[in-house]
Design an enzyme around this catalytic site. Structure first.
Site, PDB file in Angstrom:
ATOM      1  N   SER A 142       0.674  -0.924  -0.081  1.00 30.71           N
ATOM      2  CA  SER A 142      -0.141   0.230   0.279  1.00 30.71           C
ATOM      3  C   SER A 142       0.569   1.611   0.072  1.00 30.71           C
ATOM      4  O   SER A 142       1.962   0.803   0.158  1.00 30.71           O
ATOM      5  CB  SER A 142      -0.879   0.120   1.121  1.00 30.71           C
ATOM      6  OG  SER A 142      -1.356   1.567   1.658  1.00 30.71           O
ATOM      7  N   TYR A 155      -1.775  -1.232  10.470  1.00 35.81           N
ATOM      8  CA  TYR A 155      -2.101  -1.515   9.493  1.00 35.81           C
ATOM      9  C   TYR A 155      -0.734  -1.310   8.711  1.00 35.81           C
ATOM     10  O   TYR A 155       0.244  -1.558   7.473  1.00 35.81           O
ATOM     11  CB  TYR A 155      -3.653  -1.422   8.759  1.00 35.81           C
ATOM     12  CG  TYR A 155      -3.382  -1.742   7.340  1.00 35.81           C
ATOM     13  CD1 TYR A 155      -4.273  -2.289   6.840  1.00 35.81           C
ATOM     14  CD2 TYR A 155      -2.897  -0.279   6.426  1.00 35.81           C
ATOM     15  CE1 TYR A 155      -3.585  -2.545   5.347  1.00 35.81           C
ATOM     16  CE2 TYR A 155      -2.879  -0.096   4.871  1.00 35.81           C
ATOM     17  CZ  TYR A 155      -4.008  -1.319   4.621  1.00 35.81           C
ATOM     18  OH  TYR A 155      -3.726  -1.482   3.127  1.00 35.81           O
TER      19      TYR A 155
END
Length: 274
Positions: A142, A155
């Site tokens: 990401s 995350y």
């Protein structure tokens, strides 16, 4: 890498980016897709869509945190449907909370699926790719694997780890003729993301755009595939002026109303003192 005529295994294939990648690779002429996710019903729905393109589909309903089951299923899949030419590790979960309010079960789930699930699948497939001396592995990280953000600490940690893991394997597996790449999309409009509080000023992209970005990156054999102008801008800003990006992220973060008021007071005080 040209995916035409290839066999591909995709985790997290029942929805979001994984589903979009599966459909895009089918349109690009992949011969066979092995789709992995926990939700069998959704997997079957995606499988029926893909079969319309003439691509063979195998669905594997697996929880990547269950290592023994995954080992058995992948060994059987390789024996019955292999060899696998491309692995796309796309399965992932995200929980959002200020660090001091995080819940341990949420943290454990993110680490188990985002990191350990990817590690388990990569280890199983890479060993077999090394034996056949051919293969490509794409680990979906990401933009938060390059730039961490408030309220997304765990995350971000897992996505940073994926980038490091990918970089390490790239050199290590090169002698076996295995290419290892990272896909780094910015905010993408998926079921998972819709449950989060979005950061201000960030414009989400579609899963289809991410999938097309992956195909373009495969064709270029890019070690890291950044998707979207926001990703390129943020990474550039982090290199040139990391202090500025940190302030922007704090301003953009979905903070509590109290924190927003506090930040506005601090900002106003800073402006007044100039």
């Amino acid at each position: 890498m040209n995916v035409q005529g290839k066999t591909v295994l995709i985790t997290g294939a029942s929805r979001g980016i994984g589903r979009a990648i599966a459909l895009e690779l089918a349109q690009q002429g992949a011969k066979k897709l092995l789709l992995v996710a926990r939700d069998r019903q959704r997997l079957d729905e995606v499988g029926r869509e893909i079969e319309a393109f003439g691509t063979q589909v195998v669905t594997l309903a697996l929880d990547l945190s269950q290592i023994v089951e995954v080992n058995i299923a992948i060994a059987q899949a390789w024996r019955n449907h292999g060899p696998i030419h491309l692995l796309v590790n796309c399965a992932g979960v995200a929980h959002q909370a200020p660090f001091l309010k995080t819940q341990l079960p949420d943290v454990q789930q993110e680490i188990a699926i985002n990191l350990m699930g990817m590690y388990t699948m990569t280890r199983l497939v890479a060993r077999r790719m090394a034996a056949q001396r051919e293969g490509t592995i794409v680990n979906v990280s990401s933009l938060m694997g390059k730039i961490a953000a408030p309220t997304m600490a765990t995350y971000s940690a897992t996505k940073f780890a994926i980038v490091g893991f990918t970089q390490a394997l790239r050199g290590e597996l090169a002698e076996h003729n295995i290419k290892v790449m990272a896909l780094l999309p910015s905010l993408t409009d998926t079921d998972m993301v819709r449950e989060l509080h979005w950061f201000r000023w960030v414009v989400p992209m579609t899963p289809q755009k991410v999938a097309k970005g992956l195909v373009a990156g495969l064709n270029r054999e890019s070690p890291e595939i950044l998707v979207g102008w926001q990703s390129h801008l943020a990474v550039w800003c982090d290199r040139i002026a990391p202090w500025l990006l940190e302030k922007i992220l704090l301003m953009a973060a979905p903070l509590s109303k109290y924190k927003q008021k506090q930040y506005r007071r601090l900002r106003q005080a800073a402006l007044t003192s100039r």
